[in-house]
Enzyme design. Structure first.
Site, PDB file in Angstrom:
ATOM      1  N   SER A 198       0.835  -1.198   0.000  1.00 30.36           N
ATOM      2  CA  SER A 198       0.000   0.000   0.000  1.00 30.36           C
ATOM      3  C   SER A 198       0.874   1.254   0.000  1.00 30.36           C
ATOM      4  O   SER A 198       1.967   1.254   0.568  1.00 30.36           O
ATOM      5  CB  SER A 198      -0.881  -0.009   1.248  1.00 30.36           C
ATOM      6  N   PRO A 199       0.414   2.332  -0.638  1.00 31.05           N
ATOM      7  CA  PRO A 199       1.188   3.582  -0.604  1.00 31.05           C
ATOM      8  C   PRO A 199       1.393   4.054   0.831  1.00 31.05           C
ATOM      9  O   PRO A 199       0.438   4.136   1.600  1.00 31.05           O
ATOM     10  CB  PRO A 199       0.306   4.561  -1.383  1.00 31.05           C
TER      11      PRO A 199
ATOM     12  N   CYS B  59       3.319   7.179   2.916  1.00 30.89           N
ATOM     13  CA  CYS B  59       4.106   8.409   2.915  1.00 30.89           C
ATOM     14  C   CYS B  59       5.358   8.236   3.773  1.00 30.89           C
ATOM     15  O   CYS B  59       5.278   7.777   4.914  1.00 30.89           O
ATOM     16  CB  CYS B  59       3.278   9.576   3.439  1.00 30.89           C
TER      17      CYS B  59
ATOM     18  N   ALA C 234       1.834   8.542  -1.808  1.00 29.91           N
ATOM     19  CA  ALA C 234       1.114   9.693  -2.358  1.00 29.91           C
ATOM     20  C   ALA C 234       2.125  10.698  -2.904  1.00 29.91           C
ATOM     21  O   ALA C 234       2.895  11.289  -2.158  1.00 29.91           O
ATOM     22  CB  ALA C 234       0.252  10.343  -1.274  1.00 29.91           C
TER      23      ALA C 234
ATOM     24  N   GLN D 188       0.942   6.202  -6.659  1.00 26.16           N
ATOM     25  CA  GLN D 188      -0.284   6.927  -6.304  1.00 26.16           C
ATOM     26  C   GLN D 188      -0.013   8.420  -6.464  1.00 26.16           C
ATOM     27  O   GLN D 188       0.987   8.924  -5.941  1.00 26.16           O
ATOM     28  CB  GLN D 188      -0.674   6.615  -4.861  1.00 26.16           C
TER      29      GLN D 188
ATOM     30  N   TYR E 171      -8.169  14.212   1.576  1.00 24.10           N
ATOM     31  CA  TYR E 171      -7.425  15.060   0.660  1.00 24.10           C
ATOM     32  C   TYR E 171      -8.366  15.611  -0.412  1.00 24.10           C
ATOM     33  O   TYR E 171      -9.577  15.416  -0.351  1.00 24.10           O
ATOM     34  CB  TYR E 171      -6.233  14.284   0.100  1.00 24.10           C
TER      35      TYR E 171
ATOM     36  N   ARG F 257      -8.113   5.147  -4.951  1.00 23.96           N
ATOM     37  CA  ARG F 257      -8.319   4.898  -3.517  1.00 23.96           C
ATOM     38  C   ARG F 257      -9.459   5.778  -3.041  1.00 23.96           C
ATOM     39  O   ARG F 257      -9.444   7.005  -3.232  1.00 23.96           O
ATOM     40  CB  ARG F 257      -7.053   5.176  -2.710  1.00 23.96           C
TER      41      ARG F 257
ATOM     42  N   ARG G 210       1.440  -1.193   7.332  1.00 22.04           N
ATOM     43  CA  ARG G 210       2.202  -1.366   8.574  1.00 22.04           C
ATOM     44  C   ARG G 210       2.816  -2.755   8.693  1.00 22.04           C
ATOM     45  O   ARG G 210       3.935  -2.910   9.191  1.00 22.04           O
ATOM     46  CB  ARG G 210       1.305  -1.066   9.782  1.00 22.04           C
TER      47      ARG G 210
END
Length: 361
Positions: free
Chosen positions: A27-28, A30, A62, A104, A187, A235, A329
């Site tokens: 998963s993206p 940051c 992102a 992403q 966002y 997403r 995670r």
């Protein structure tokens, strides 16, 4: 598109011309570690190690379509030519490991101009390197993100959409083969979707049709620029977890509209629209969102959120809750999670070690 439930975690999955060798995606995440948007050696190691560990899909964090679209000054960017080669280097390495490189792209809207999480995660003043933010309406997110954004004009919409298109083209040049638009987590695009952040009275606010307009237009513009042979995904925050906000039923209908625009998959997350959301956390707590959207909108989905155990991930795929599982995670804790999961599930031969690791695999 008939949704069948005959797959398992280590079966291949094909979208357009792209085949993933299993159903596991990174998963993206940051990292807040770029320099003026430029990816660094940190990103090469962070993303590359997950490809070495057996993930079939590795999606870069992102990545801002403009400087003002960054969450923080440390965010990754794809608004300039200088950003292309560092990303291309990472993507070349990912492909050498047999994984598909994804990215992403995003605009943070009213949540932009923030400090990095370990520096307080609060809005930055101009003197501290911050910048003016934009959003559908002049409403601050709240708490530590208290900067009031400027309400966007239609000229702003056109600029942002053009930025997304230009970013998509740069991603293609950089070797990405899987593109995700970030329409979640409070966002910019999500700010249009949610009545809690969008209080416009023009054709971009009010009704469901108006609130989805910006996101649908953006998807349409990017799909026209992104090669049809490569997957385009989005997403979505499937619910705001707050009264009067965006919810799962709206997400289902939104997914139908995006599918009509040529979208290939919905990455089903949630939350982020407001600071006081009451999220019902638990193992796999967002998988039911992916299942409902997959079934009712007849579009492929990815499940995310507190997916940690191999049998849990395999069950999500086997029972048709989703087509893919994305993890964040758990991959930070264990870059080799797919290899370990394959052994636990009796599928060890499905994750091949790099030749450099044969003696210890």
């Amino acid at each position: 598109m008939e949704m069948k439930n005959e797959s398992h975690l280590f079966q291949p999955f094909t979208v357009k011309s792209v085949t993933l060798h299993n159903r596991i995606g990174v998963s993206p995440m940051c990292q807040y570690s770029s320099e003026d948007g430029v990816a660094t050696d940190w990103h090469l190691v962070h993303l590359g190690s997950r490809a070495v560990g057996g993930a079939a899909l590795v999606i870069a964090e992102a990545t801002a379509v403009s400087p003002e679209g960054r969450i923080s000054p440390g965010d990754a960017g794809i608004w300039a030519e200088k950003h292309i080669e560092p990303i291309a280097r990472i993507n070349r390495f990912i492909k050498l490991q047999g994984a598909v490189p994804g990215i992403q792209i995003a605009h943070a809207g009213r949540k932009a101009s923030a400090s990095r999480p370990w520096e307080g995660d609060h809005h930055l003043s101009e003197s501290d390197g911050g910048w003016a933010t934009v959003a559908p309406s002049a409403i601050a997110f709240g708490k530590r993100l208290d900067k009031v954004p400027r309400a966007m004009t239609e000229a702003d919409f056109a600029k942002v959409q053009n930025d997304f298109v230009a970013a998509a083209k740069r991603c293609l040049t950089a070797g990405a083969e899987w593109l995700e638009l970030h329409f979640a987590h409070g966002y910019l695009a999500h700010e249009f979707l949610s009545p809690l952040s969008n209080q416009r009275t023009d054709r971009y606010g009010g009704s469901f049709e108006n609130r989805i307009r910006f996101a649908v237009e953006t998807t349409h513009a990017v799909r026209a620029a992104w090669p049809d042979k490569f997957p385009l995904t989005v997403r979505v925050s499937c619910t705001d977890w707050a009264p009067g906000g965006w919810d799962l039923d709206q997400s289902v209908e939104f997914a139908r509209r995006l599918k009509a625009e040529g979208l290939d998959l919905i990455d089903c997350s949630s939350g982020g629209a407001v600071p006081d959301a009451k999220i019902e956390l638990g193992p796999g707590y967002q998988a039911p969102f992916a299942e409902k959207i997959r079934r009712e909108a007849t579009i492929a989905t990815a499940a995310v959120g507190m997916i940690t155990e191999p049998k849990q991930a395999d069950e999500i795929i086997r029972t048709g809750k989703a087509d893919l599982v994305y993890m964040a995670r758990e991959f930070l804790r264990d870059p080799y999670w797919p290899a370990h999961a394959a052994k636990e599930l009796g599928q060890a031969e499905k994750v091949k070690p790099p030749v450099q690791y044969l003696r210890a695999w």
